[in-house]
Design an enzyme around this catalytic site. Structure first.
Site, short mmCIF file in Angstrom:
data_model
loop_
_atom_site.label_atom_id
_atom_site.label_comp_id
_atom_site.label_asym_id
_atom_site.label_seq_id
_atom_site.Cartn_x
_atom_site.Cartn_y
_atom_site.Cartn_z
N GLY A 77 49.05 41.14 38.38
CA GLY A 77 50.04 41.41 39.42
C GLY A 77 49.43 41.45 40.80
N LEU A 88 50.46 39.72 43.30
CA LEU A 88 50.25 38.27 43.39
C LEU A 88 50.02 37.80 44.82
CD1 LEU A 88 53.01 37.07 40.89
CD2 LEU A 88 50.64 37.70 40.41
N GLU A 114 48.47 33.98 47.09
CA GLU A 114 48.49 32.52 47.05
C GLU A 114 47.58 31.96 45.95
OE1 GLU A 114 50.00 29.07 47.69
OE2 GLU A 114 50.84 30.87 48.57
N GLY A 115 46.49 32.68 45.63
CA GLY A 115 45.61 32.23 44.55
C GLY A 115 46.37 32.14 43.23
N HIS A 116 47.14 33.20 42.92
CA HIS A 116 47.93 33.18 41.68
C HIS A 116 49.00 32.09 41.75
CE1 HIS A 116 46.75 37.57 41.95
NE2 HIS A 116 46.30 37.25 40.75
N LYS A 147 37.59 31.74 41.62
CA LYS A 147 36.98 32.87 42.32
C LYS A 147 36.27 33.76 41.28
CE LYS A 147 39.25 36.54 43.65
NZ LYS A 147 38.63 37.74 43.05
N ASP A 148 36.96 33.94 40.14
CA ASP A 148 36.36 34.68 39.02
C ASP A 148 35.62 33.67 38.15
OD1 ASP A 148 37.67 37.57 39.12
OD2 ASP A 148 39.18 36.11 39.68
N SER A 160 42.22 37.81 47.35
CA SER A 160 42.03 38.74 46.24
C SER A 160 43.00 39.89 46.39
CB SER A 160 40.58 39.28 46.27
OG SER A 160 40.48 40.43 45.48
O1 PAF Z 1 41.79 37.79 36.46
C1 PAF Z 1 42.58 38.70 36.14
O2 PAF Z 1 43.54 39.03 36.85
C2 PAF Z 1 42.37 39.44 34.83
O3 PAF Z 1 41.03 39.61 34.57
C3 PAF Z 1 43.10 38.80 33.64
C4 PAF Z 1 42.55 37.41 33.33
C5 PAF Z 1 44.59 38.70 33.91
C6 PAF Z 1 42.89 39.65 32.38
O4 PAF Z 1 43.40 40.93 32.54
#
Ligand code: PAF
Length: 282
Positions: free
Chosen positions: A31, A33, A35-37, A149-150, A185
């Protein structure tokens, strides 16, 4: 856009969709959210007939002194953003449904989970892989989307999928940045105005490292010393780690030959930010 809370209802929904010959794309999120999401959702829409977004702040991926209890929750705003993108389904399970009493089964990807963020945040990736595997079992997606990013997270998830023969294709997408280069982020929300002003030094240091490696400097120790000195000029920024690693294995490199990944984590006050950049020397 429909919202479903119960895992058993999603299971049923996905079964119906697959029987109808539709492909399912899943964008797992916690959640808040940004622009990346949303870029992941747009990619999911391109590739799959049905797009499901999950919002679940996963307790098992937070350490005891981390921000689980304060993690920003903006469900109303998130729903409005997802509605605009016209996704098919939002999955918002409860902690009780995802981790019922007596829960004791975890998935751990050995080796690569212990490096970098895994070293600084013991147990973090075990929580991530466990919840992601659970989401895959509940949703049965054909595709699942993660941000670069992750970087370490998406690498670990790809490894889990390969190791366990999970029938899902992982699609990773480039980091989305603010106009000053700072990676988008959910945790940027925590930064004070002064900390936010200092944050671009992180991406600038990555660009500097990439430039050095491309031009003349191949010695990782020397590149890192220059980057540390550059970052340390910003007194509000405290490095957690800064490394140049093999992008496939996350093994530390001594020299940059063909490719490398500069990856870092840093604290601005209590807020921990991560970022990375790929370098190709040829
Ligand atoms: O990147 C994230 O937001 C979280 O690590 C994920 C992949 C939703 C798992 O909880």
């Amino acid at each position: 856009m429909k919202t479903i809370k119960k895992p058993k209802d999603i299971l049923l929904f996905s079964k119906k969709m697959h029987l109808a010959g539709k492909t399912i794309g899943l964008v797992p999120t916690m959640g808040c959210l940004h622009e990346g999401h949303l870029s992941l959702v747009r990619e999911a829409k391109k590739r799959s007939g049905i797009v499901i977004v999950s919002i679940f702040v996963n307790p098992t991926q937070f350490g005891p002194n981390e921000d689980y209890n304060h993690y920003p929750k903006t469900l109303k705003k998130d729903k409005a953003l997802l509605n605009k993108l016209n996704i098919d389904l939002l999955f918002t399970p409860s902690v009780k449904d995802m981790y019922p009493e007596g829960f004791s089964s975890f998935i751990k990807v050995e080796g690569v989970s212990g490096k970098l963020c895994g070293h600084s945040r013991p147990g973090h990736f075990r929580g991530v892989t466990t919840i992601v595997a659970k989401l895959f079992n509940i949703v049965s997606p054909d595709y699942a989307f993660f941000g670069e990013k992750d970087y370490q997270q998406q690498l670990i998830i790809k490894k889990m999928v390969k190791d366990l023969n999970l029938p899902v294709k992982i699609i990773s997408q480039p980091t989305i940045r603010e106009s000053d280069g700072t990676a988008k982020s959910s945790r940027n929300k925590y930064l004070s105005a002064k900390q936010r002003e200092a944050a671009p030094v992180l991406y600038q240091s990555l660009l500097l490292g990439k430039e050095l490696a491309k031009k003349k400097e191949k010695n990782v120790r020397k590149i890192l010393a220059k980057l540390r000195a550059f970052i340390n000029k910003e007194r509000l920024v405290k490095l957690d780690y800064l490394s140049i690693v093999d992008p496939k294995t996350l093994q530390e490199l001594k020299t940059v030959k063909n490719s490398g990944l500069i990856i870092l984590a840093a604290y601005l006050g209590k807020t921990r930010l991560i970022d990375n950049i790929l370098i190709k020397s040829r």
